[in-house]
Design a protein around this motif. Structure first.
Motif, PDB file in Angstrom:
ATOM      1  N   SER A  19       0.834  -1.199   0.000  1.00 26.53           N
ATOM      2  CA  SER A  19       0.000   0.000   0.000  1.00 26.53           C
ATOM      3  C   SER A  19       0.868   1.247   0.000  1.00 26.53           C
ATOM      4  O   SER A  19       2.030   1.214   0.397  1.00 26.53           O
ATOM      5  CB  SER A  19      -0.923   0.017   1.222  1.00 26.53           C
ATOM      6  N   GLU A  20       0.270   2.305  -0.451  1.00 22.02           N
ATOM      7  CA  GLU A  20       0.899   3.629  -0.383  1.00 22.02           C
ATOM      8  C   GLU A  20      -0.200   4.669  -0.494  1.00 22.02           C
ATOM      9  O   GLU A  20      -1.264   4.401  -1.045  1.00 22.02           O
ATOM     10  CB  GLU A  20       1.976   3.809  -1.456  1.00 22.02           C
ATOM     11  N   THR A  21       0.045   5.814   0.061  1.00 21.83           N
ATOM     12  CA  THR A  21      -0.883   6.934  -0.049  1.00 21.83           C
ATOM     13  C   THR A  21      -0.221   7.991  -0.914  1.00 21.83           C
ATOM     14  O   THR A  21       0.870   8.448  -0.609  1.00 21.83           O
ATOM     15  CB  THR A  21      -1.221   7.507   1.341  1.00 21.83           C
ATOM     16  N   LEU A  22      -0.892   8.340  -2.005  1.00 20.30           N
ATOM     17  CA  LEU A  22      -0.326   9.271  -2.979  1.00 20.30           C
ATOM     18  C   LEU A  22      -1.321  10.357  -3.319  1.00 20.30           C
ATOM     19  O   LEU A  22      -2.531  10.182  -3.181  1.00 20.30           O
ATOM     20  CB  LEU A  22       0.066   8.521  -4.259  1.00 20.30           C
ATOM     21  N   ASP A  23      -0.799  11.454  -3.797  1.00 17.41           N
ATOM     22  CA  ASP A  23      -1.612  12.580  -4.248  1.00 17.41           C
ATOM     23  C   ASP A  23      -1.408  12.713  -5.755  1.00 17.41           C
ATOM     24  O   ASP A  23      -0.502  13.427  -6.201  1.00 17.41           O
ATOM     25  CB  ASP A  23      -1.177  13.844  -3.517  1.00 17.41           C
ATOM     26  N   PRO A  24      -2.213  12.004  -6.558  1.00 13.97           N
ATOM     27  CA  PRO A  24      -2.018  12.047  -8.009  1.00 13.97           C
ATOM     28  C   PRO A  24      -2.354  13.418  -8.586  1.00 13.97           C
ATOM     29  O   PRO A  24      -3.062  14.209  -7.959  1.00 13.97           O
ATOM     30  CB  PRO A  24      -2.977  10.983  -8.540  1.00 13.97           C
ATOM     31  N   PRO A  25      -1.843  13.687  -9.779  1.00 13.48           N
ATOM     32  CA  PRO A  25      -2.141  14.983 -10.401  1.00 13.48           C
ATOM     33  C   PRO A  25      -3.616  15.112 -10.763  1.00 13.48           C
ATOM     34  O   PRO A  25      -4.304  14.106 -10.965  1.00 13.48           O
ATOM     35  CB  PRO A  25      -1.261  14.974 -11.661  1.00 13.48           C
ATOM     36  N   GLU A  26      -4.077  16.335 -10.835  1.00 15.29           N
ATOM     37  CA  GLU A  26      -5.454  16.603 -11.269  1.00 15.29           C
ATOM     38  C   GLU A  26      -5.618  16.135 -12.717  1.00 15.29           C
ATOM     39  O   GLU A  26      -4.669  16.071 -13.474  1.00 15.29           O
ATOM     40  CB  GLU A  26      -5.748  18.102 -11.177  1.00 15.29           C
ATOM     41  N   GLY A  27      -6.843  15.839 -13.091  1.00  9.55           N
ATOM     42  CA  GLY A  27      -7.140  15.530 -14.482  1.00  9.55           C
ATOM     43  C   GLY A  27      -7.117  14.053 -14.829  1.00  9.55           C
ATOM     44  O   GLY A  27      -7.297  13.706 -15.992  1.00  9.55           O
ATOM     45  N   LEU A  28      -6.897  13.177 -13.863  1.00 18.62           N
ATOM     46  CA  LEU A  28      -6.970  11.746 -14.144  1.00 18.62           C
ATOM     47  C   LEU A  28      -8.447  11.363 -14.135  1.00 18.62           C
ATOM     48  O   LEU A  28      -9.084  11.349 -13.094  1.00 18.62           O
ATOM     49  CB  LEU A  28      -6.201  10.944 -13.099  1.00 18.62           C
ATOM     50  N   ALA A  29      -8.992  11.069 -15.303  1.00 19.59           N
ATOM     51  CA  ALA A  29     -10.427  10.868 -15.428  1.00 19.59           C
ATOM     52  C   ALA A  29     -10.864   9.427 -15.199  1.00 19.59           C
ATOM     53  O   ALA A  29     -11.962   9.183 -14.707  1.00 19.59           O
ATOM     54  CB  ALA A  29     -10.893  11.320 -16.811  1.00 19.59           C
ATOM     55  N   ARG A  30     -10.014   8.464 -15.578  1.00 25.11           N
ATOM     56  CA  ARG A  30     -10.393   7.052 -15.503  1.00 25.11           C
ATOM     57  C   ARG A  30      -9.404   6.285 -14.617  1.00 25.11           C
ATOM     58  O   ARG A  30      -8.304   6.744 -14.372  1.00 25.11           O
ATOM     59  CB  ARG A  30     -10.384   6.426 -16.896  1.00 25.11           C
ATOM     60  N   VAL A  31      -9.806   5.109 -14.208  1.00 28.01           N
ATOM     61  CA  VAL A  31      -8.904   4.241 -13.443  1.00 28.01           C
ATOM     62  C   VAL A  31      -7.649   3.969 -14.262  1.00 28.01           C
ATOM     63  O   VAL A  31      -6.538   3.984 -13.740  1.00 28.01           O
ATOM     64  CB  VAL A  31      -9.624   2.937 -13.041  1.00 28.01           C
ATOM     65  N   ALA A  32      -7.809   3.757 -15.569  1.00 29.90           N
ATOM     66  CA  ALA A  32      -6.654   3.507 -16.439  1.00 29.90           C
ATOM     67  C   ALA A  32      -5.678   4.685 -16.433  1.00 29.90           C
ATOM     68  O   ALA A  32      -4.459   4.477 -16.508  1.00 29.90           O
ATOM     69  CB  ALA A  32      -7.114   3.208 -17.864  1.00 29.90           C
ATOM     70  N   ASP A  33      -6.177   5.900 -16.319  1.00 29.99           N
ATOM     71  CA  ASP A  33      -5.297   7.071 -16.254  1.00 29.99           C
ATOM     72  C   ASP A  33      -4.461   7.040 -14.981  1.00 29.99           C
ATOM     73  O   ASP A  33      -3.277   7.372 -14.992  1.00 29.99           O
ATOM     74  CB  ASP A  33      -6.115   8.372 -16.290  1.00 29.99           C
ATOM     75  N   LEU A  34      -5.080   6.632 -13.878  1.00 28.52           N
ATOM     76  CA  LEU A  34      -4.344   6.497 -12.621  1.00 28.52           C
ATOM     77  C   LEU A  34      -3.261   5.436 -12.762  1.00 28.52           C
ATOM     78  O   LEU A  34      -2.122   5.643 -12.348  1.00 28.52           O
ATOM     79  CB  LEU A  34      -5.294   6.140 -11.479  1.00 28.52           C
ATOM     80  N   ILE A  35      -3.594   4.311 -13.373  1.00 29.99           N
ATOM     81  CA  ILE A  35      -2.615   3.243 -13.571  1.00 29.99           C
ATOM     82  C   ILE A  35      -1.476   3.722 -14.461  1.00 29.99           C
ATOM     83  O   ILE A  35      -0.304   3.438 -14.183  1.00 29.99           O
ATOM     84  CB  ILE A  35      -3.299   1.982 -14.127  1.00 29.99           C
ATOM     85  N   ASP A  36      -1.787   4.469 -15.517  1.00 31.38           N
ATOM     86  CA  ASP A  36      -0.733   5.029 -16.382  1.00 31.38           C
ATOM     87  C   ASP A  36       0.206   5.916 -15.569  1.00 31.38           C
ATOM     88  O   ASP A  36       1.427   5.847 -15.724  1.00 31.38           O
ATOM     89  CB  ASP A  36      -1.343   5.842 -17.526  1.00 31.38           C
ATOM     90  N   TRP A  37      -0.353   6.758 -14.722  1.00 33.41           N
ATOM     91  CA  TRP A  37       0.471   7.635 -13.893  1.00 33.41           C
ATOM     92  C   TRP A  37       1.305   6.834 -12.900  1.00 33.41           C
ATOM     93  O   TRP A  37       2.492   7.084 -12.722  1.00 33.41           O
ATOM     94  CB  TRP A  37      -0.411   8.655 -13.176  1.00 33.41           C
TER      95      TRP A  37
END
Length: 85
Positions: A19-37
């Motif tokens: 596990s980890e707690t992260l603050d992803p960038p704004e603008g990730l619209a889909r789960v796949a975008d989060l995975i890409d990041w």
């Protein structure tokens, strides 16, 4: 927006943490975008998340497809397909 990320099975092993707690960038619209990041964060992340066909996800403990809207989740789990037995 901080998100708790949970990783299971070989995904956890490749990334090196469960596990980890992260603050992803704004603008990730889909789960796949989060995975890409996430795949850009380390070699382990890239290796674990490279084959999207071998990944499943849950957003706030609800199973979703990788093309599902991300919204503003508190928790995202990433894991391999689950089999019963």
């Amino acid at each position: 927006m901080a998100i708790d990320l949970l990783y299971f099975s070989w995904v956890r092993e490749a990334i090196g943490t469960g596990s980890e707690t992260l603050d992803p960038p704004e603008g990730l619209a889909r789960v796949a975008d989060l995975i890409d990041w996430l795949a850009t964060r380390s070699e382990g992340h890239a290796r674990a998340l490279a084959d999207r066909g071998r990944l499943r996800a849950a957003v706030d403990q609800i199973f979703v497809g990788l093309d599902s809207p991300l919204g503003r989740p508190r928790e995202v789990a990433i894991f391999p397909p689950v089999t019963g037995g």
